[in-house]
Design an enzyme around this catalytic site. Structure first.
Site, PDB file in Angstrom:
ATOM      1  N   ASP A  65      -5.545   5.750  -1.106  1.00 39.28           N
ATOM      2  CA  ASP A  65      -6.258   7.017  -1.285  1.00 39.28           C
ATOM      3  C   ASP A  65      -5.357   8.232  -1.437  1.00 39.28           C
ATOM      4  O   ASP A  65      -5.833   9.309  -1.775  1.00 39.28           O
ATOM      5  CB  ASP A  65      -7.189   7.266  -0.085  1.00 39.28           C
ATOM      6  CG  ASP A  65      -6.426   7.547   1.205  1.00 39.28           C
ATOM      7  OD1 ASP A  65      -5.360   6.946   1.402  1.00 39.28           O
ATOM      8  OD2 ASP A  65      -6.900   8.375   2.002  1.00 39.28           O
ATOM      9  N   ASP A  77      -3.718   0.233   1.485  1.00 33.92           N
ATOM     10  CA  ASP A  77      -3.420   1.280   2.448  1.00 33.92           C
ATOM     11  C   ASP A  77      -4.348   1.108   3.653  1.00 33.92           C
ATOM     12  O   ASP A  77      -5.375   0.421   3.558  1.00 33.92           O
ATOM     13  CB  ASP A  77      -3.633   2.641   1.778  1.00 33.92           C
ATOM     14  CG  ASP A  77      -3.371   3.803   2.709  1.00 33.92           C
ATOM     15  OD1 ASP A  77      -2.454   3.707   3.539  1.00 33.92           O
ATOM     16  OD2 ASP A  77      -4.090   4.810   2.599  1.00 33.92           O
ATOM     17  N   GLU A 124      -8.563   8.618   9.309  1.00 31.23           N
ATOM     18  CA  GLU A 124      -7.217   9.161   9.451  1.00 31.23           C
ATOM     19  C   GLU A 124      -6.931   9.461  10.926  1.00 31.23           C
ATOM     20  O   GLU A 124      -7.629  10.253  11.565  1.00 31.23           O
ATOM     21  CB  GLU A 124      -7.075  10.449   8.623  1.00 31.23           C
ATOM     22  CG  GLU A 124      -7.150  10.229   7.117  1.00 31.23           C
ATOM     23  CD  GLU A 124      -5.818   9.766   6.535  1.00 31.23           C
ATOM     24  OE1 GLU A 124      -4.824   9.716   7.279  1.00 31.23           O
ATOM     25  OE2 GLU A 124      -5.788   9.465   5.331  1.00 31.23           O
ATOM     26  N   GLU A 177      -5.026   3.954   6.531  1.00 25.50           N
ATOM     27  CA  GLU A 177      -5.768   5.157   6.907  1.00 25.50           C
ATOM     28  C   GLU A 177      -6.467   5.765   5.695  1.00 25.50           C
ATOM     29  O   GLU A 177      -5.881   5.921   4.631  1.00 25.50           O
ATOM     30  CB  GLU A 177      -4.830   6.181   7.534  1.00 25.50           C
ATOM     31  CG  GLU A 177      -4.302   5.752   8.893  1.00 25.50           C
ATOM     32  CD  GLU A 177      -3.402   6.801   9.503  1.00 25.50           C
ATOM     33  OE1 GLU A 177      -3.909   7.864   9.880  1.00 25.50           O
ATOM     34  OE2 GLU A 177      -2.184   6.551   9.598  1.00 25.50           O
ATOM     35  N   ARG A 229       4.829  17.339  12.082  1.00 24.27           N
ATOM     36  CA  ARG A 229       3.903  16.878  13.127  1.00 24.27           C
ATOM     37  C   ARG A 229       4.596  16.777  14.479  1.00 24.27           C
ATOM     38  O   ARG A 229       4.049  17.188  15.512  1.00 24.27           O
ATOM     39  CB  ARG A 229       3.331  15.505  12.755  1.00 24.27           C
ATOM     40  CG  ARG A 229       2.292  15.503  11.647  1.00 24.27           C
ATOM     41  CD  ARG A 229       2.045  14.090  11.177  1.00 24.27           C
ATOM     42  NE  ARG A 229       0.888  13.981  10.307  1.00 24.27           N
ATOM     43  CZ  ARG A 229       0.618  12.909   9.572  1.00 24.27           C
ATOM     44  NH1 ARG A 229       1.428  11.848   9.606  1.00 24.27           N
ATOM     45  NH2 ARG A 229      -0.464  12.873   8.811  1.00 24.27           N
ATOM     46  N   SER A 285       1.247   0.369   5.261  1.00 22.56           N
ATOM     47  CA  SER A 285       0.899   1.670   5.832  1.00 22.56           C
ATOM     48  C   SER A 285       2.141   2.410   6.276  1.00 22.56           C
ATOM     49  O   SER A 285       3.112   1.809   6.740  1.00 22.56           O
ATOM     50  CB  SER A 285      -0.044   1.470   7.028  1.00 22.56           C
ATOM     51  OG  SER A 285      -0.323   2.707   7.653  1.00 22.56           O
ATOM     52  N   ASP A 286       2.093   3.733   6.173  1.00 23.88           N
ATOM     53  CA  ASP A 286       3.160   4.565   6.711  1.00 23.88           C
ATOM     54  C   ASP A 286       2.891   4.935   8.168  1.00 23.88           C
ATOM     55  O   ASP A 286       3.599   5.779   8.725  1.00 23.88           O
ATOM     56  CB  ASP A 286       3.343   5.825   5.864  1.00 23.88           C
ATOM     57  CG  ASP A 286       4.141   5.549   4.602  1.00 23.88           C
ATOM     58  OD1 ASP A 286       4.900   4.563   4.585  1.00 23.88           O
ATOM     59  OD2 ASP A 286       4.013   6.316   3.632  1.00 23.88           O
ATOM     60  N   LYS A 300       6.028   1.564   0.525  1.00 22.72           N
ATOM     61  CA  LYS A 300       4.940   0.845  -0.150  1.00 22.72           C
ATOM     62  C   LYS A 300       5.396   0.332  -1.524  1.00 22.72           C
ATOM     63  O   LYS A 300       5.213  -0.850  -1.844  1.00 22.72           O
ATOM     64  CB  LYS A 300       3.711   1.747  -0.278  1.00 22.72           C
ATOM     65  CG  LYS A 300       3.148   2.153   1.085  1.00 22.72           C
ATOM     66  CD  LYS A 300       1.891   2.981   0.949  1.00 22.72           C
ATOM     67  CE  LYS A 300       1.412   3.430   2.330  1.00 22.72           C
ATOM     68  NZ  LYS A 300       0.101   4.079   2.280  1.00 22.72           N
TER      69      LYS A 300
END
Length: 200
Positions: free
Chosen positions: A152, A7, A15, A9, A46, A90-91, A133
């Site tokens: 994480d 991953d 982050e 972030e 968001r 990563s997203d 992922k």
């Protein structure tokens, strides 16, 4: 043949959304995949907040320009890449990741892309694939790779659990309590040692 999937972030860099929440003074944006397992729901929420505040890609990129990798992240990545192939899964989005990849020595990253209007408003996002992922790890395994994964957040659990070895790194107390069977580490040298051991 092994390949390590990491991953980004919270593992290699801070982050991005938390940094932007602090820079913009919008505390709601501190919510991440550590808090919300549904990434699509989180991103739509968001984007609504950004629209309400008249904020776009440029403002977020200005914050990203001030972000450095976590201490010793580049050294960890360099040492790991000397041992085996590494892909960052990563997203995050291409428009966010590029300056951070430069600071990490241009490792390979598979991520997503934002849909941006001419005025800089982020109007949407395009995911590479569903459950990106886990899907990527399974695709790598179908090509003959054995995967080792570390992350994480909730959205890392699929790739971690599907790999021959998987680790939590700098995770939350809640996730560690919910998944006590997953080895959890806080320091890069610990994670490097665990991955090297899994490579044997």
């Amino acid at each position: 043949m092994n390949i390590v999937c990491l991953d980004m972030e919270g593992v290699l860099v801070p982050e991005i959304w938390i940094a932007f929440a602090q820079a913009s003074g919008i505390p709601e944006l501190t919510r991440t995949t550590r808090d919300e397992p549904d990434y699509d729901k989180l991103m739509r929420w968001r984007l609504g907040i950004l629209k309400d505040h008249g904020l776009g890609l440029k403002e977020i990129q200005n914050t990203i320009a001030t972000i450095d990798p976590l201490p010793r992240a580049k050294e960890f990545l360099d040492a790991l890449r000397a041992e085996t192939q590494v892909i960052i899964l990563s997203d995050t989005f291409e428009q966010f990741a590029k300056p951070l990849m430069e600071k990490l020595g241009w490792p390979t990253i598979f991520c997503n892309t934002l849909e941006v209007a001419p005025n800089g408003e982020i109007t949407g996002f395009k995911m590479r694939c569903e459950k990106s992922k886990l899907t990527t790890v399974k695709a790598l395994q179908s090509c003959g790779f054995e995967t080792i994964a570390a992350g994480d957040s909730y959205n890392d659990l699929g790739m971690i659990q599907a790999s021959k070895a998987g680790f939590l790194f700098k995770s939350t107390d809640q996730i560690k309590a919910d998944y006590p069977e997953l080895p959890a580490y806080e320091q890069f040298d610990e994670l490097l040692a665990a991955i090297k051991n899994a490579l044997d």
